[in-house]
Design a protein around this motif. Structure first.
Motif, short mmCIF file in Angstrom:
data_model
loop_
_atom_site.label_atom_id
_atom_site.label_comp_id
_atom_site.label_asym_id
_atom_site.label_seq_id
_atom_site.Cartn_x
_atom_site.Cartn_y
_atom_site.Cartn_z
N THR A 177 -6.33 -10.08 37.03
CA THR A 177 -7.23 -9.96 38.17
C THR A 177 -6.99 -11.08 39.17
O THR A 177 -6.44 -12.13 38.84
CB THR A 177 -8.71 -10.01 37.74
OG1 THR A 177 -8.95 -11.25 37.05
CG2 THR A 177 -9.08 -8.85 36.84
N GLU A 178 -7.45 -10.84 40.39
CA GLU A 178 -7.54 -11.88 41.41
C GLU A 178 -8.94 -11.81 42.00
O GLU A 178 -9.43 -10.72 42.32
CB GLU A 178 -6.49 -11.67 42.50
CG GLU A 178 -5.06 -11.88 42.01
CD GLU A 178 -4.03 -11.69 43.12
OE1 GLU A 178 -4.44 -11.61 44.30
OE2 GLU A 178 -2.83 -11.62 42.80
N GLN A 219 -8.85 -1.68 43.26
CA GLN A 219 -7.50 -1.47 42.74
C GLN A 219 -6.54 -2.47 43.37
O GLN A 219 -6.52 -2.64 44.59
CB GLN A 219 -7.06 -0.04 43.02
CG GLN A 219 -7.93 1.01 42.34
CD GLN A 219 -7.57 2.42 42.73
OE1 GLN A 219 -6.46 2.69 43.19
NE2 GLN A 219 -8.51 3.35 42.55
N TYR A 220 -5.74 -3.09 42.54
CA TYR A 220 -4.83 -4.13 43.01
C TYR A 220 -3.80 -3.57 44.00
O TYR A 220 -3.45 -4.22 44.98
CB TYR A 220 -4.13 -4.76 41.82
CG TYR A 220 -3.27 -5.94 42.17
CD1 TYR A 220 -3.82 -7.21 42.31
CD2 TYR A 220 -1.89 -5.80 42.36
CE1 TYR A 220 -3.04 -8.30 42.64
CE2 TYR A 220 -1.10 -6.89 42.68
CZ TYR A 220 -1.68 -8.13 42.82
OH TYR A 220 -0.90 -9.21 43.15
N LYS A 221 -3.34 -2.35 43.74
CA LYS A 221 -2.29 -1.77 44.57
C LYS A 221 -2.83 -1.04 45.80
O LYS A 221 -2.06 -0.70 46.70
CB LYS A 221 -1.43 -0.82 43.74
CG LYS A 221 -0.62 -1.52 42.66
CD LYS A 221 0.27 -0.54 41.90
CE LYS A 221 1.11 -1.26 40.86
NZ LYS A 221 1.98 -0.31 40.10
N LYS A 254 -6.19 -1.86 47.85
CA LYS A 254 -7.38 -2.70 47.86
C LYS A 254 -8.56 -2.12 48.62
O LYS A 254 -9.62 -2.75 48.72
CB LYS A 254 -7.02 -4.09 48.40
CG LYS A 254 -6.08 -4.86 47.47
CD LYS A 254 -5.74 -6.23 48.01
CE LYS A 254 -4.99 -7.07 46.98
NZ LYS A 254 -3.74 -6.48 46.53
N TYR A 282 -9.88 -7.96 42.39
CA TYR A 282 -8.77 -7.00 42.43
C TYR A 282 -8.17 -6.91 41.02
O TYR A 282 -7.81 -7.92 40.42
CB TYR A 282 -7.72 -7.46 43.44
CG TYR A 282 -8.29 -7.63 44.83
CD1 TYR A 282 -8.67 -6.54 45.59
CD2 TYR A 282 -8.47 -8.91 45.37
CE1 TYR A 282 -9.21 -6.70 46.86
CE2 TYR A 282 -9.01 -9.08 46.64
CZ TYR A 282 -9.38 -7.97 47.38
OH TYR A 282 -9.93 -8.13 48.63
N HIS A 283 -8.06 -5.67 40.53
CA HIS A 283 -7.71 -5.45 39.13
C HIS A 283 -6.45 -4.60 39.00
O HIS A 283 -6.35 -3.52 39.58
CB HIS A 283 -8.88 -4.75 38.43
CG HIS A 283 -8.68 -4.54 36.97
ND1 HIS A 283 -9.07 -3.38 36.32
CD2 HIS A 283 -8.12 -5.33 36.01
CE1 HIS A 283 -8.78 -3.48 35.04
NE2 HIS A 283 -8.19 -4.65 34.83
N ILE A 284 -5.50 -5.09 38.21
CA ILE A 284 -4.27 -4.32 37.96
C ILE A 284 -4.55 -3.19 36.99
O ILE A 284 -4.23 -2.04 37.23
CB ILE A 284 -3.15 -5.24 37.43
CG1 ILE A 284 -2.76 -6.25 38.53
CG2 ILE A 284 -1.94 -4.43 36.99
CD1 ILE A 284 -1.77 -7.30 38.08
#
Length: 319
Positions: A91-92, A120-122, A124, A212-214
């Motif tokens: 995560t970020e 979603q990381y990809k 955002k 933000y989650h991968i």
């Protein structure tokens, strides 16, 4: 006020640089970051030990992969602060998010947990998860998944926080019990949420806290034998330990249909036998699970939970 961040790690070295860099933005609200390493074979431990951070970092080293629940519990026991931010390593965290979580969870004593808005990381602009739903069929579902982030712009009550990015009160975790170590992974946060609701607490989503989650960084693809078996087993345990006998009787037909439909679903994907193995394991080992003791003072809370299960089921059927 500051929080303890608790993060389990298993071969997550590739995520740690961006993970820590994002936390540096909120360092004034971080009392400590506790990394519980589950026997990583990459250079995760070396990375943590060889770098300097803007906050204390505590490394707990396990010799093997104990799973998500035991690892997070280790971190919670070690934590020095009242507010525990359970956070995945993939995560970020956006600047200001930790303060937003602390401000909300500290605003009322009945708040058990606060969920960050996971994007979603990809992509955002799209939601990954803003809390987990649970219904009469014993199915869990991510709230808001693939919806635009603007659709969830206000604080709202949720059934369960997702422990991938959620803040809890340590004192309440000690009161009702932490994550169930037996679960290893999957549904441990829903089980915890049900127990909190039985005791009369609430779970909220904080839109100003963005993570933000991968996703599936440790366990792999969306469906695999490991996930399917554990999720099936843990689902059985969750019903067994949290629903008193009258509730099980009332919900029996829905529970039966829920497990049957899930079996047919996974059978079509080639995981039918794996799913049944998980069900059998859940039934045969349920005696080792500590059931929530029924207390008359919590009767109204069971009715509230049942009402929420009905509403979540109707919402699902309308889609």
């Amino acid at each position: 006020m500051k929080a303890s961040i608790v993060t389990p790690n298993y071969n997550g070295e590739k995520f740690l640089k961006s993970f820590f860099e994002s936390l540096n933005q909120d360092s004034e609200f971080i009392g400590e970051v506790i990394i519980v390493d589950n026997g990583s074979t990459d250079n995760s431990r070396e990375y943590i030990e060889s770098n300097n951070f803007n906050f204390p970092v505590v490394l707990i080293e396990n010799d093997e992969n104990l799973g998500f629940s035991p690892a997070v519990n280790q971190g919670i026991r070690k934590a020095k602060y009242e507010y525990i931010f359970s956070l995945n390593n993939d995560t970020e965290v956006r600047k200001g998010s930790i303060k937003a979580l602390i401000d909300l969870i500290s605003s009322k004593p009945e708040i058990f947990s606060v969920q960050a808005k996971m994007l979603q990381y990809k992509n955002k602009e799209l939601i990954d998860d803003v809390g987990d739903e649970y219904n009469l069929l014993a199915w869990t579902k991510k709230t808001g998944e693939n919806h635009h982030s603007d659709e969830y712009s206000g604080v709202c009550e949720i059934f369960s926080a997702c422990a991938g990015a959620a803040m809890y009160r340590k004192s309440l975790l000690e009161e009702i019990g932490m994550f169930d170590d037996n679960y290893f992974a999957y549904m441990e946060d829903v089980d915890l949420a049900i127990r909190s609701k039985i005791s009369g607490y609430v779970n909220l989503m904080c839109p100003d806290a963005v993570v933000y989650h991968i996703g599936s960084a440790t366990s792999g693809s969306r469906y695999n034998e490991f996930k399917v078996r554990l999720a099936a087993r843990n689902n059985v345990w969750t019903v067994y330990k949290n629903q008193p006998i009258p509730m099980k009787i009332v919900n029996f037909i829905f529970l039966f249909l829920g497990f049957l439909i899930k079996y047919l679903f996974f059978a079509r994907k080639g995981f039918g036998k794996t799913y049944l193995a998980g069900i059998r394991e859940g039934l045969s080992t349920r005696s080792k699970i500590d059931k929530v003791k029924f207390r008359g003072k919590n009767t109204k809370n069971y009715f509230k939970i049942e009402y929420r299960l009905i509403i979540n089921t109707l919402k699902f059927l309308k889609k």
